[in-house]
Design a protein around this motif. Structure first.
Motif, mmCIF file in Angstrom:
data_model
loop_
_atom_site.group_PDB
_atom_site.id
_atom_site.type_symbol
_atom_site.label_atom_id
_atom_site.label_comp_id
_atom_site.label_asym_id
_atom_site.label_seq_id
_atom_site.Cartn_x
_atom_site.Cartn_y
_atom_site.Cartn_z
ATOM 1 N N ILE A 1 0.836 -1.205 0.000
ATOM 2 C CA ILE A 1 0.000 0.000 0.000
ATOM 3 C C ILE A 1 0.868 1.252 0.000
ATOM 4 O O ILE A 1 1.707 1.432 0.876
ATOM 5 C CB ILE A 1 -0.929 0.007 1.224
ATOM 6 C CG1 ILE A 1 -1.877 -1.182 1.125
ATOM 7 C CG2 ILE A 1 -1.717 1.296 1.300
ATOM 8 C CD1 ILE A 1 -2.686 -1.403 2.357
ATOM 9 N N ASN A 2 0.638 2.085 -1.002
ATOM 10 C CA ASN A 2 1.399 3.331 -1.109
ATOM 11 C C ASN A 2 0.601 4.433 -0.422
ATOM 12 O O ASN A 2 -0.270 5.053 -1.034
ATOM 13 C CB ASN A 2 1.614 3.646 -2.589
ATOM 14 C CG ASN A 2 2.557 4.810 -2.764
ATOM 15 O OD1 ASN A 2 3.051 5.366 -1.775
ATOM 16 N ND2 ASN A 2 2.806 5.184 -3.991
ATOM 17 N N ASP A 3 0.835 4.615 0.852
ATOM 18 C CA ASP A 3 0.042 5.601 1.578
ATOM 19 C C ASP A 3 0.890 6.287 2.634
ATOM 20 O O ASP A 3 1.562 5.642 3.432
ATOM 21 C CB ASP A 3 -1.156 4.936 2.248
ATOM 22 C CG ASP A 3 -2.076 5.994 2.820
ATOM 23 O OD1 ASP A 3 -3.040 6.357 2.131
ATOM 24 O OD2 ASP A 3 -1.806 6.480 3.930
ATOM 25 N N VAL A 4 0.802 7.609 2.626
ATOM 26 C CA VAL A 4 1.678 8.377 3.494
ATOM 27 C C VAL A 4 1.305 8.208 4.976
ATOM 28 O O VAL A 4 2.166 8.215 5.849
ATOM 29 C CB VAL A 4 1.702 9.858 3.037
ATOM 30 C CG1 VAL A 4 0.414 10.548 3.362
ATOM 31 C CG2 VAL A 4 2.893 10.597 3.601
ATOM 32 N N ALA A 5 0.015 8.009 5.244
ATOM 33 C CA ALA A 5 -0.392 7.847 6.652
ATOM 34 C C ALA A 5 0.197 6.550 7.216
ATOM 35 O O ALA A 5 0.697 6.512 8.343
ATOM 36 C CB ALA A 5 -1.909 7.828 6.765
ATOM 37 N N LEU A 6 0.146 5.490 6.412
ATOM 38 C CA LEU A 6 0.725 4.219 6.852
ATOM 39 C C LEU A 6 2.233 4.384 7.042
ATOM 40 O O LEU A 6 2.809 3.931 8.042
ATOM 41 C CB LEU A 6 0.421 3.134 5.806
ATOM 42 C CG LEU A 6 1.062 1.772 6.048
ATOM 43 C CD1 LEU A 6 0.525 1.144 7.343
ATOM 44 C CD2 LEU A 6 0.793 0.828 4.872
ATOM 45 N N PHE B 1 -2.509 25.811 11.118
ATOM 46 C CA PHE B 1 -2.071 24.781 10.173
ATOM 47 C C PHE B 1 -0.996 25.304 9.219
ATOM 48 O O PHE B 1 -0.175 24.542 8.721
ATOM 49 C CB PHE B 1 -3.263 24.227 9.391
ATOM 50 C CG PHE B 1 -4.089 23.279 10.213
ATOM 51 C CD1 PHE B 1 -3.537 22.112 10.719
ATOM 52 C CD2 PHE B 1 -5.407 23.556 10.506
ATOM 53 C CE1 PHE B 1 -4.282 21.240 11.493
ATOM 54 C CE2 PHE B 1 -6.165 22.691 11.275
ATOM 55 C CZ PHE B 1 -5.598 21.526 11.776
ATOM 56 N N GLY B 2 -1.030 26.611 8.975
ATOM 57 C CA GLY B 2 -0.040 27.184 8.055
ATOM 58 C C GLY B 2 1.340 27.333 8.686
ATOM 59 O O GLY B 2 2.351 27.335 7.997
ATOM 60 N N ASN B 3 1.370 27.478 10.000
ATOM 61 C CA ASN B 3 2.658 27.698 10.687
ATOM 62 C C ASN B 3 2.809 26.777 11.888
ATOM 63 O O ASN B 3 2.775 27.241 13.038
ATOM 64 C CB ASN B 3 2.745 29.153 11.192
ATOM 65 C CG ASN B 3 2.599 30.146 10.069
ATOM 66 O OD1 ASN B 3 3.463 30.277 9.239
ATOM 67 N ND2 ASN B 3 1.461 30.820 10.054
ATOM 68 N N PRO B 4 2.956 25.487 11.636
ATOM 69 C CA PRO B 4 3.040 24.542 12.763
ATOM 70 C C PRO B 4 4.120 24.921 13.776
ATOM 71 O O PRO B 4 3.955 24.684 14.968
ATOM 72 C CB PRO B 4 3.376 23.209 12.104
ATOM 73 C CG PRO B 4 3.024 23.362 10.681
ATOM 74 C CD PRO B 4 3.089 24.815 10.341
ATOM 75 N N GLY C 1 -2.166 20.599 6.718
ATOM 76 C CA GLY C 1 -0.977 19.731 6.697
ATOM 77 C C GLY C 1 -0.910 18.809 7.912
ATOM 78 O O GLY C 1 -1.439 19.128 8.977
ATOM 79 N N GLN C 2 -0.253 17.675 7.709
ATOM 80 C CA GLN C 2 -0.144 16.695 8.803
ATOM 81 C C GLN C 2 0.703 17.229 9.948
ATOM 82 O O GLN C 2 0.413 16.965 11.117
ATOM 83 C CB GLN C 2 0.479 15.413 8.272
ATOM 84 C CG GLN C 2 -0.405 14.747 7.254
ATOM 85 C CD GLN C 2 0.322 13.730 6.426
ATOM 86 O OE1 GLN C 2 1.486 13.434 6.688
ATOM 87 N NE2 GLN C 2 -0.334 13.200 5.423
ATOM 88 N N ALA C 3 1.750 17.979 9.587
ATOM 89 C CA ALA C 3 2.633 18.479 10.645
ATOM 90 C C ALA C 3 1.836 19.372 11.588
ATOM 91 O O ALA C 3 1.972 19.304 12.814
ATOM 92 C CB ALA C 3 3.788 19.266 10.027
ATOM 93 N N GLY C 4 0.957 20.208 11.013
ATOM 94 C CA GLY C 4 0.137 21.099 11.828
ATOM 95 C C GLY C 4 -0.756 20.311 12.771
ATOM 96 O O GLY C 4 -0.894 20.658 13.948
ATOM 97 N N ARG D 1 -6.971 10.991 5.015
ATOM 98 C CA ARG D 1 -6.349 9.662 5.114
ATOM 99 C C ARG D 1 -5.468 9.577 6.348
ATOM 100 O O ARG D 1 -5.427 8.565 7.031
ATOM 101 C CB ARG D 1 -5.500 9.368 3.883
ATOM 102 C CG ARG D 1 -6.321 8.878 2.772
ATOM 103 C CD ARG D 1 -5.503 7.995 1.820
ATOM 104 N NE ARG D 1 -6.230 7.992 0.570
ATOM 105 C CZ ARG D 1 -6.051 8.897 -0.367
ATOM 106 N NH1 ARG D 1 -5.138 9.820 -0.245
ATOM 107 N NH2 ARG D 1 -6.778 8.866 -1.461
ATOM 108 N N TYR D 2 -4.761 10.657 6.586
ATOM 109 C CA TYR D 2 -3.859 10.678 7.746
ATOM 110 C C TYR D 2 -4.652 10.503 9.040
ATOM 111 O O TYR D 2 -4.286 9.701 9.902
ATOM 112 C CB TYR D 2 -3.098 12.007 7.762
ATOM 113 C CG TYR D 2 -2.074 12.114 8.867
ATOM 114 C CD1 TYR D 2 -1.004 11.223 8.915
ATOM 115 C CD2 TYR D 2 -2.174 13.085 9.844
ATOM 116 C CE1 TYR D 2 -0.067 11.318 9.924
ATOM 117 C CE2 TYR D 2 -1.237 13.191 10.852
ATOM 118 C CZ TYR D 2 -0.186 12.302 10.884
ATOM 119 O OH TYR D 2 0.743 12.386 11.881
#
Ligand SMILES: Nc1ncnc2c1ncn2[C@@H]1O[C@H](COP(=O)(O)OP(=O)(O)OP(=O)(O)O)[C@@H](O)[C@H]1O
Ligand SMILES: [Mg+2]
Length: 406
Positions: free
Chosen positions: A103-108, A212-215, A250-253, A281-282
């Motif tokens: 599975i090509n998935d960034v969350a995984l 979210f723009g500036n984690p 973004g996920q980092a945020g 998905r994340y």
């Protein structure tokens, strides 16, 4: 086996692990041959490369002498995350662990890296890819174990548009904060079209985009400025960004936001956009509990089944509750038994279509659970909140257990 945590003694790092054995458990022959080639290139004399998956490799791990390199194929594992967790605990911090999967998935990917894998490669893999991954410095080397996450993340997602995901997110948040006295943050992850704030008659503050723009700049001051108090122990984070401007959450945020909220929040309930953006998905890949809200229409049956499949692909067995909503209120409903057969799972909650309650909720801009008076609907809404909330909030833990998929 997978759920059982080895004793602390077994977890202590082995100083010579880098020189330790090369072990691998690989499902298919082609990849096994690639792994053998790379082991030979690295000058490994007697690598142990067996046929199997991540769970099978646990038997090869000698906790007194952890391997130097471990390659685990998670393609066929029912619970790849659980298997990886067990591998990391058995090996300690110095084994280089590479996961391979389909599975090509960034969350995984992020889940595996967070647990302690050095890399995750998606098949088909070449010898070059694998030896590059093995040459990377081990990411976990010398790193402190992850701090336990404190706030519970509950993702609410609708199988189709208009099934009531936002309504139930607000309702569960209200019940948890008012009836079960949990500190709750309602988070609307759709910064353009989200309707949580509107449904509660709240003007969204402008700070969520900033967050979210500036984690890097997230701190409690920024969060307090962005959040609106909805009631005792209940806050809302939502936005109404101009449609002219594109903006991705973004996920980092989200990671930093969750870490900042952890101090004073028991539960974060995320109204998760159904359009499968990376952030959706994340969130589905990492939430402590997922509530899929669905009607009993044929399209909703198809999409509930697809969502369940996506979640299983992301993380194996996951705590998911299927929430049937607006029952009896949609033309062309599929029978319950047929629906359950179609999705391959039980409907855990049955919330009837109740026009009077819904109208009152919309007119007064109050959560469904706050305005509901019909005992059939109040009881089910409360049962839902108890099941989605932290187990310590539950009057009886067994209720929670029942909704978690085994
Ligand atoms: N059990 C119910 N009985 C009657 N009406 C309901 C019920 N649950 C939700 N509704 C109504 O259904 C409509 C859609 O609800 P909601 O906005 O929560 O759906 P959603 O899944 O979040 O939609 P979207 O796809 O736009 O995000 C609202 O008018 C809401 O009041
Ligand atoms: Mg919605």
């Amino acid at each position: 086996m997978i759920g059982a945590k080895p004793s602390a003694a077994k977890r202590s790092p082995a100083p010579k692990a880098a020189q330790g054995q090369f072990i691998a458990s690989i499902v298919d022959e082609v990849t096994r041959e690639t792994v053998k080639t790379v082991a030979a290139e690295l000058g490994r004399q007697s690598p142990k490369i067996q046929e199997g998956g991540a769970e099978d490799i646990l038997r090869l791990i000698n906790t007194n002498e952890p391997p130097g390199i471990l390659i685990a194929d998670i393609s066929n594992d029912e619970d790849p995350i659980g298997a990886m967790d067990a591998i990391v605990h058995l090996c300690g911090f110095e084994t280089k662990i590479v996961a391979i999967g389909l599975i090509n998935d960034v969350a995984l990917y992020r889940r595996l890296i967070d647990l302690g894998a050095s890399d995750y490669l998606v098949k088909p893999i070449s010898a070059q890819m694998l030896s590059n991954a093995l040459r990377q410095p081990a990411r976990r080397h010398g790193r402190e174990p992850l701090k336990p996450k404190v706030s519970r993340l509950v993702a609410m997602v609708g199988a189709r548009g208009g099934v009531g995901a936002t309504t139930l997110a607000a309702s569960v948040a209200w019940s948890l904060s008012q009836e079960l006295r949990q500190k709750v943050v309602l988070l609307d992850l759709d910064l353009h079209f989200g309707s949580l704030a509107l449904s509660l008659d709240i003007e969204p503050q402008r700070g969520l985009r900033e967050i979210f723009g500036n984690p890097d700049r997230i701190d409690s001051l920024l969060i307090n400025a962005a959040a609106t108090t909805v009631g005792d122990r209940l806050r809302l984070l939502a936005a109404e960004e101009p449609l002219e401007e594109s903006f991705e959450v973004g996920q980092a945020g989200l990671d930093v936001l969750m870490a900042e909220l952890a101090g004073d929040t028991d539960v974060v309930i995320a109204d998760t956009p159904r359009a499968m953006s990376p952030i959706s998905r994340y969130v589905l890949g990492m939430a402590d509990m997922i509530g899929i809200v669905t009607e009993l229409s044929l399209p909703a049956m198809r999409d509930t089944q697809r969502l369940l499949r996506l979640i299983t692909g992301l993380r194996g067995k996951a705590p998911v509750a299927v929430i049937g909503n607006r029952l009896g209120g949609v033309a062309g409903e599929v029978g319950r038994a047929d629906f359950e057969r179609g999705i391959g799972a039980k409907i855990d909650f049955h919330i009837p279509f109740h026009l009077k309650t819904a109208l009152s909720s919309v007119e007064r801009a109050k959560p469904l659970a706050e305005v509901a008076r019909d005992p059939k609907i109040t009881a089910e809404l409360r049962r839902l909140a108890v099941a989605l909330g932290p187990s310590e909030a539950a009057p009886k833990a067994s209720i929670v257990q029942r909704v978690l998929r085994k």
